[in-house]
Write a protein that holds these residues in place. Structure first.
Motif, PDB file in Angstrom:
ATOM      1  N   ALA A   1       0.778  -1.290   0.026  1.00  0.00           N
ATOM      2  CA  ALA A   1       0.099   0.049  -0.107  1.00  0.00           C
ATOM      3  C   ALA A   1       0.955   1.311   0.177  1.00  0.00           C
ATOM      4  CB  ALA A   1      -0.856  -0.059   1.306  1.00  0.00           C
ATOM      5  N   ALA A   2       2.043   1.193   0.838  1.00  0.00           N
ATOM      6  CA  ALA A   2       2.922   2.368   0.752  1.00  0.00           C
ATOM      7  C   ALA A   2       3.636   2.506  -0.423  1.00  0.00           C
ATOM      8  CB  ALA A   2       3.743   2.220   1.841  1.00  0.00           C
ATOM      9  N   ALA A   3       3.771   1.510  -1.120  1.00  0.00           N
ATOM     10  CA  ALA A   3       4.523   1.638  -2.810  1.00  0.00           C
ATOM     11  C   ALA A   3       3.630   2.213  -3.593  1.00  0.00           C
ATOM     12  CB  ALA A   3       4.826  -0.004  -3.004  1.00  0.00           C
ATOM     13  N   VAL A   4       2.293   1.631  -3.492  1.00  0.00           N
ATOM     14  CA  VAL A   4       1.340   2.613  -4.502  1.00  0.00           C
ATOM     15  C   VAL A   4       1.065   3.857  -4.167  1.00  0.00           C
ATOM     16  CG1 VAL A   4      -1.198   2.141  -5.304  1.00  0.00           C
ATOM     17  CG2 VAL A   4       0.183   0.252  -4.974  1.00  0.00           C
ATOM     18  N   ALA A   5       1.145   4.123  -2.955  1.00  0.00           N
ATOM     19  CA  ALA A   5       0.899   5.429  -2.319  1.00  0.00           C
ATOM     20  C   ALA A   5       2.065   6.566  -3.009  1.00  0.00           C
ATOM     21  CB  ALA A   5       0.783   5.665  -1.081  1.00  0.00           C
ATOM     22  N   ILE A   6       3.242   6.094  -2.847  1.00  0.00           N
ATOM     23  CA  ILE A   6       4.297   6.665  -3.338  1.00  0.00           C
ATOM     24  C   ILE A   6       4.457   6.886  -4.711  1.00  0.00           C
ATOM     25  CG2 ILE A   6       6.859   6.285  -3.618  1.00  0.00           C
ATOM     26  CD1 ILE A   6       7.090   5.118  -0.877  1.00  0.00           C
ATOM     27  N   PHE A   7       3.791   5.797  -5.578  1.00  0.00           N
ATOM     28  CA  PHE A   7       3.638   5.761  -7.016  1.00  0.00           C
ATOM     29  C   PHE A   7       2.739   6.826  -7.462  1.00  0.00           C
ATOM     30  CE2 PHE A   7       0.870   4.037 -10.380  1.00  0.00           C
ATOM     31  CZ  PHE A   7       1.849   4.551 -11.203  1.00  0.00           C
ATOM     32  N   ILE A   8       1.594   6.882  -6.685  1.00  0.00           N
ATOM     33  CA  ILE A   8       0.666   7.979  -7.099  1.00  0.00           C
ATOM     34  C   ILE A   8       1.167   9.222  -6.723  1.00  0.00           C
ATOM     35  CG2 ILE A   8      -1.567   8.726  -6.529  1.00  0.00           C
ATOM     36  CD1 ILE A   8      -2.383   5.885  -5.941  1.00  0.00           C
ATOM     37  N   ALA A   9       1.918   9.425  -5.624  1.00  0.00           N
ATOM     38  CA  ALA A   9       2.475  10.900  -5.401  1.00  0.00           C
ATOM     39  C   ALA A   9       3.551  11.121  -6.520  1.00  0.00           C
ATOM     40  CB  ALA A   9       2.990  10.516  -3.976  1.00  0.00           C
ATOM     41  N   ALA A  10       4.218  10.262  -6.757  1.00  0.00           N
ATOM     42  CA  ALA A  10       5.222  10.524  -7.760  1.00  0.00           C
ATOM     43  C   ALA A  10       4.651  11.167  -9.283  1.00  0.00           C
ATOM     44  CB  ALA A  10       6.164   9.356  -8.034  1.00  0.00           C
ATOM     45  N   VAL A  11       3.484  10.235  -9.609  1.00  0.00           N
ATOM     46  CA  VAL A  11       2.831  10.720 -10.732  1.00  0.00           C
ATOM     47  C   VAL A  11       2.309  12.148 -10.592  1.00  0.00           C
ATOM     48  CG1 VAL A  11       0.713  10.389 -11.923  1.00  0.00           C
ATOM     49  CG2 VAL A  11       2.172   8.331 -11.287  1.00  0.00           C
ATOM     50  N   VAL A  12       1.679  12.411  -9.586  1.00  0.00           N
ATOM     51  CA  VAL A  12       1.312  13.984  -9.429  1.00  0.00           C
ATOM     52  C   VAL A  12       2.263  14.693  -9.426  1.00  0.00           C
ATOM     53  CG1 VAL A  12       0.211  15.432  -7.925  1.00  0.00           C
ATOM     54  CG2 VAL A  12      -0.774  13.065  -7.960  1.00  0.00           C
ATOM     55  N   LEU A  13       3.428  14.617  -8.890  1.00  0.00           N
ATOM     56  CA  LEU A  13       4.619  15.617  -8.748  1.00  0.00           C
ATOM     57  C   LEU A  13       5.003  15.682 -10.115  1.00  0.00           C
ATOM     58  CD1 LEU A  13       6.386  14.567  -5.467  1.00  0.00           C
ATOM     59  CD2 LEU A  13       5.088  16.559  -5.869  1.00  0.00           C
ATOM     60  N   LEU A  14       5.270  14.418 -10.938  1.00  0.00           N
ATOM     61  CA  LEU A  14       5.793  14.873 -12.400  1.00  0.00           C
ATOM     62  C   LEU A  14       4.850  15.508 -13.103  1.00  0.00           C
ATOM     63  CD1 LEU A  14       7.095  11.057 -12.886  1.00  0.00           C
ATOM     64  CD2 LEU A  14       8.486  13.120 -12.675  1.00  0.00           C
ATOM     65  N   ASN A  15       3.703  15.519 -12.925  1.00  0.00           N
ATOM     66  CA  ASN A  15       2.546  16.127 -13.779  1.00  0.00           C
ATOM     67  C   ASN A  15       2.879  17.819 -13.277  1.00  0.00           C
ATOM     68  OD1 ASN A  15       1.358  13.870 -14.959  1.00  0.00           O
ATOM     69  ND2 ASN A  15      -0.242  13.706 -13.376  1.00  0.00           N
ATOM     70  N   ILE A  16       3.088  18.048 -12.190  1.00  0.00           N
ATOM     71  CA  ILE A  16       3.065  19.304 -11.714  1.00  0.00           C
ATOM     72  C   ILE A  16       4.697  20.067 -12.032  1.00  0.00           C
ATOM     73  CG2 ILE A  16       3.549  20.856  -9.676  1.00  0.00           C
ATOM     74  CD1 ILE A  16       1.702  19.100  -8.025  1.00  0.00           C
ATOM     75  N   ARG A  17       5.564  19.092 -12.048  1.00  0.00           N
ATOM     76  CA  ARG A  17       6.834  19.308 -12.740  1.00  0.00           C
ATOM     77  C   ARG A  17       7.092  19.575 -14.196  1.00  0.00           C
ATOM     78  NH1 ARG A  17      10.836  21.153 -14.378  1.00  0.00           N
ATOM     79  NH2 ARG A  17      12.918  20.918 -13.718  1.00  0.00           N
ATOM     80  N   PHE A  18       6.443  18.547 -14.696  1.00  0.00           N
ATOM     81  CA  PHE A  18       6.739  18.651 -16.408  1.00  0.00           C
ATOM     82  C   PHE A  18       5.672  19.409 -17.204  1.00  0.00           C
ATOM     83  CE2 PHE A  18       9.707  15.841 -14.637  1.00  0.00           C
ATOM     84  CZ  PHE A  18      11.082  16.395 -15.372  1.00  0.00           C
ATOM     85  N   GLY A  19       4.454  19.700 -16.256  1.00  0.00           N
ATOM     86  CA  GLY A  19       3.091  20.035 -17.227  1.00  0.00           C
ATOM     87  C   GLY A  19       2.470  18.924 -17.752  1.00  0.00           C
ATOM     88  N   ALA A  20       1.522  19.293 -18.350  1.00  0.00           N
ATOM     89  CA  ALA A  20       0.436  18.217 -18.918  1.00  0.00           C
ATOM     90  C   ALA A  20       0.699  18.268 -20.339  1.00  0.00           C
ATOM     91  CB  ALA A  20      -1.000  18.383 -18.673  1.00  0.00           C
ATOM     92  N   VAL A  21       0.902  17.219 -21.208  1.00  0.00           N
ATOM     93  CA  VAL A  21       0.847  17.020 -22.630  1.00  0.00           C
ATOM     94  C   VAL A  21      -0.537  16.983 -23.000  1.00  0.00           C
ATOM     95  CG1 VAL A  21       1.359  15.625 -24.500  1.00  0.00           C
ATOM     96  CG2 VAL A  21       3.203  15.827 -22.726  1.00  0.00           C
ATOM     97  N   LEU A  22      -1.457  16.341 -22.297  1.00  0.00           N
ATOM     98  CA  LEU A  22      -3.027  16.192 -22.571  1.00  0.00           C
ATOM     99  C   LEU A  22      -3.659  17.160 -21.707  1.00  0.00           C
ATOM    100  CD1 LEU A  22      -3.203  12.437 -22.918  1.00  0.00           C
ATOM    101  CD2 LEU A  22      -2.894  14.092 -24.718  1.00  0.00           C
ATOM    102  N   ALA A  23      -4.418  18.001 -22.123  1.00  0.00           N
ATOM    103  CA  ALA A  23      -5.221  18.972 -21.493  1.00  0.00           C
ATOM    104  C   ALA A  23      -6.455  18.383 -20.859  1.00  0.00           C
ATOM    105  CB  ALA A  23      -5.273  20.506 -22.144  1.00  0.00           C
TER     106      ALA A  23
END
Length: 272
Positions: free
Chosen positions: A250-272
């Motif tokens: 559960a912790a690994a999946v939570a870290i994965f979701i958090a990383a996805v959100v951070l990458l979206n914030i850091r590099f922006g969205a290709v798909l609006a």
């Protein structure tokens, strides 16, 4: 194509995923499905693919078996990609010739949708590959327990959902057996026009329905003979209990979701 359907099959193993609590696996699969649609750029999409590959490796399920489960959706993926490629507008125009209009946003959308569908099917298949039908039924019944307050027959629903998954491989084998039997009698199933092929399916569909109904009656009689009622008063031989591996997952999946959100914030969205 029919024999490539592996949804609902369980593969005996002793991996971490096999030993996890079935309730936690269902919750984490749902969380993963949500995270798939959170990926908005290629960095988060790549992270999702890497995470999916790691899950497959941990499950110790043969990679060729996972690929086999993806074969039936190849046509769906192709159709989805083509529709997104030609009908999504936005971004820089790559091809603009008569009725053919391809843009960068259309290409990105086609790639994202294809990868998302493949990842969803691959990870969802791991749930049935690593969980027995009995454990899956108990887990669904436990997770849907709050619905009992609204007089919902939770045990019946859980049993119906599990039986539906359980009998998919059985029906696939039945289709294969009936098809071979009809071919042995001289039936021409694979040749001819579209209408001819539809008519050729009738000698397969009718025996399949009869066999499915017969199996349903036999299953109902077997459950009655074993005095199965479900719901209140039912006891279980194996009790579900969360362990450290479940919380680590559960912790690994939570870290994965958090990383996805951070990458979206850091590099922006290709798909609006």
């Amino acid at each position: 194509m029919i024999k490539d359907i592996t949804i609902g099959q369980y593969f005996i193993g002793d991996s971490v995923l096999h030993r996890m609590d079935a309730r936690m696996k269902i919750v984490l699969v749902i969380a993963y499905i949500v995270s798939v649609f959170l990926c908005k750029n290629f960095w988060s999409l790549g992270l999702m693919v890497a995470f999916s590959a790691i899950c497959i490796l941990i499950s110790k399920i043969p990679f060729k078996m996972v690929l086999k489960s993806l074969r039936p959706i190849v046509i769906i993926v192709l159709i989805t990609s083509i529709l997104n490629l030609f009908y999504v507008r936005g971004g820089t125009a790559l091809v603009d010739w008569h009725f053919i209009h391809i843009t960068t946003k259309g290409v990105y959308t086609a790639i994202f949708m294809s990868v998302r569908i493949i990842s969803l099917v691959a990870i969802s298949s791991l749930l049935t590959y690593t969980t027995t039908p009995t454990a899956l039924t108990d887990a669904l019944e436990r997770l849907m327990a709050p619905l009992k307050l609204f007089k919902v027959p939770v045990s019946t629903l859980a049993m119906m959902m599990t039986l539906a998954l359980r009998f998919i491989p059985t029906l696939v084998e039945e289709i294969e057996r009936i098809t071979n039997a009809q071919k042995a009698r001289g039936a021409d199933i694979s040749n001819g026009g579209f209408i001819d092929r539809i008519k050729a399916l009738i000698p397969i569909i009718v025996p399949l329905f009869i066999s499915a109904i017969r199996r349903a009656y036999e299953l109902a009689d077997a459950m009655d003979c074993r005095c199965y009622t479900g719901g209140p008063g039912r006891t279980r031989m194996k009790q579900m209990k969360l362990n450290s591996r479940d919380f680590v997952s559960a912790a690994a999946v939570a870290i994965f979701i958090a990383a996805v959100v951070l990458l979206n914030i850091r590099f922006g969205a290709v798909l609006a």
